[in-house]
Motif scaffolding. Sequence first.
Motif, mmCIF file in Angstrom:
data_model
loop_
_atom_site.group_PDB
_atom_site.id
_atom_site.type_symbol
_atom_site.label_atom_id
_atom_site.label_comp_id
_atom_site.label_asym_id
_atom_site.label_seq_id
_atom_site.Cartn_x
_atom_site.Cartn_y
_atom_site.Cartn_z
ATOM 1 N N SER A 104 0.798 -1.201 -0.001
ATOM 2 C CA SER A 104 -0.055 0.069 -0.024
ATOM 3 C C SER A 104 0.947 1.032 -0.005
ATOM 4 O O SER A 104 0.527 2.132 -0.664
ATOM 5 C CB SER A 104 -1.034 -0.096 1.163
ATOM 6 O OG SER A 104 -0.221 0.078 2.418
ATOM 7 N N GLY B 45 4.089 1.577 -1.220
ATOM 8 C CA GLY B 45 4.694 1.418 -2.494
ATOM 9 C C GLY B 45 3.722 2.062 -3.395
ATOM 10 O O GLY B 45 4.227 2.824 -4.207
ATOM 11 N N ALA B 46 2.559 1.745 -3.370
ATOM 12 C CA ALA B 46 1.427 2.451 -4.333
ATOM 13 C C ALA B 46 1.370 3.571 -4.356
ATOM 14 O O ALA B 46 1.103 4.245 -4.964
ATOM 15 C CB ALA B 46 0.219 1.328 -4.354
ATOM 16 N N TRP B 47 1.031 4.034 -3.012
ATOM 17 C CA TRP B 47 0.777 5.374 -2.607
ATOM 18 C C TRP B 47 2.191 6.259 -2.945
ATOM 19 O O TRP B 47 1.894 7.345 -3.796
ATOM 20 C CB TRP B 47 0.972 5.537 -1.132
ATOM 21 C CG TRP B 47 0.880 7.088 -0.664
ATOM 22 C CD1 TRP B 47 -0.293 7.945 -0.778
ATOM 23 C CD2 TRP B 47 1.985 7.798 -0.181
ATOM 24 N NE1 TRP B 47 0.105 9.059 -0.106
ATOM 25 C CE2 TRP B 47 1.577 8.978 0.103
ATOM 26 C CE3 TRP B 47 3.144 7.455 0.311
ATOM 27 C CZ2 TRP B 47 2.176 9.992 0.838
ATOM 28 C CZ3 TRP B 47 4.104 8.515 0.848
ATOM 29 C CH2 TRP B 47 3.416 9.603 1.022
ATOM 30 N N ALA B 48 3.411 5.987 -2.807
ATOM 31 C CA ALA B 48 4.573 6.460 -3.213
ATOM 32 C C ALA B 48 4.621 6.615 -4.846
ATOM 33 O O ALA B 48 4.923 7.676 -5.319
ATOM 34 C CB ALA B 48 5.806 5.860 -2.828
ATOM 35 N N LEU B 49 4.337 5.540 -5.582
ATOM 36 C CA LEU B 49 4.297 5.635 -6.892
ATOM 37 C C LEU B 49 3.103 6.543 -7.459
ATOM 38 O O LEU B 49 3.488 7.353 -8.423
ATOM 39 C CB LEU B 49 4.065 4.165 -7.598
ATOM 40 C CG LEU B 49 3.907 4.000 -9.067
ATOM 41 C CD1 LEU B 49 5.447 4.075 -9.539
ATOM 42 C CD2 LEU B 49 3.563 2.517 -9.355
ATOM 43 N N LEU B 50 1.993 6.432 -6.949
ATOM 44 C CA LEU B 50 1.001 7.508 -7.388
ATOM 45 C C LEU B 50 1.371 8.774 -7.208
ATOM 46 O O LEU B 50 1.208 9.736 -7.844
ATOM 47 C CB LEU B 50 -0.532 7.047 -6.842
ATOM 48 C CG LEU B 50 -1.039 5.839 -7.109
ATOM 49 C CD1 LEU B 50 -2.396 5.556 -6.447
ATOM 50 C CD2 LEU B 50 -1.277 5.950 -8.687
ATOM 51 N N ARG B 51 1.832 9.223 -5.895
ATOM 52 C CA ARG B 51 2.411 10.640 -5.846
ATOM 53 C C ARG B 51 3.556 10.989 -6.636
ATOM 54 O O ARG B 51 3.522 12.142 -7.038
ATOM 55 C CB ARG B 51 2.897 10.538 -4.115
ATOM 56 C CG ARG B 51 2.995 11.920 -3.585
ATOM 57 C CD ARG B 51 3.541 11.681 -2.236
ATOM 58 N NE ARG B 51 3.967 13.073 -2.117
ATOM 59 C CZ ARG B 51 3.407 13.798 -1.070
ATOM 60 N NH1 ARG B 51 2.114 13.388 -0.446
ATOM 61 N NH2 ARG B 51 3.772 15.003 -0.511
ATOM 62 N N ARG B 52 4.252 9.955 -6.893
ATOM 63 C CA ARG B 52 5.427 10.351 -7.946
ATOM 64 C C ARG B 52 4.918 10.731 -9.455
ATOM 65 O O ARG B 52 5.372 11.664 -9.932
ATOM 66 C CB ARG B 52 6.433 9.310 -8.014
ATOM 67 C CG ARG B 52 7.484 9.574 -8.717
ATOM 68 C CD ARG B 52 8.886 8.993 -8.096
ATOM 69 N NE ARG B 52 9.906 9.279 -9.008
ATOM 70 C CZ ARG B 52 10.947 10.259 -8.778
ATOM 71 N NH1 ARG B 52 10.784 11.141 -7.882
ATOM 72 N NH2 ARG B 52 11.969 10.343 -9.632
ATOM 73 N N LEU B 53 3.929 9.998 -9.797
ATOM 74 C CA LEU B 53 3.377 10.266 -11.164
ATOM 75 C C LEU B 53 2.459 11.304 -11.210
ATOM 76 O O LEU B 53 2.328 11.658 -12.243
ATOM 77 C CB LEU B 53 2.601 8.540 -11.493
ATOM 78 C CG LEU B 53 3.429 7.596 -11.670
ATOM 79 C CD1 LEU B 53 2.709 6.190 -11.996
ATOM 80 C CD2 LEU B 53 4.632 7.825 -12.719
ATOM 81 N N ARG B 54 1.904 11.757 -10.277
ATOM 82 C CA ARG B 54 0.943 12.828 -9.967
ATOM 83 C C ARG B 54 1.685 14.034 -10.530
ATOM 84 O O ARG B 54 2.906 14.593 -10.091
ATOM 85 C CB ARG B 54 0.202 12.998 -8.766
ATOM 86 C CG ARG B 54 -0.671 14.095 -8.636
ATOM 87 C CD ARG B 54 -1.399 14.147 -7.168
ATOM 88 N NE ARG B 54 -0.313 14.415 -6.179
ATOM 89 C CZ ARG B 54 -0.462 14.504 -5.124
ATOM 90 N NH1 ARG B 54 -1.807 14.295 -4.570
ATOM 91 N NH2 ARG B 54 0.310 15.011 -4.201
#
Length: 84
Positions: A70, A72-81
């Motif tokens: 969870s 990791g997914a949060w960090a990835l989505l935050r980076r892609l935003r």
Amino acid sequence: MRCWGGRCWRRQRSGNPPGAAGLSAVGAGAGLAVWAVDVRERLWRFEAAPDWSVLHAELPLTVLGGIAASLGAWALLRRLRPRR
């Protein structure tokens, strides 16, 4: 800014990003859900021949895995935003 006794200081932000604690709880719940999929079979195996790895290894590892996934997914989505 806070002042007391002639001294002033700024409030420090905590090191945790907003929402990380909630996402950790969601991840822990997801890990428990994954562990609970075959819980009856696991418990029958445990009753037949007590194997403490069921509780001491599998359960904590699935909970930690859920938390890691969870966050990791949060960090990835935050980076892609896109940045504002």
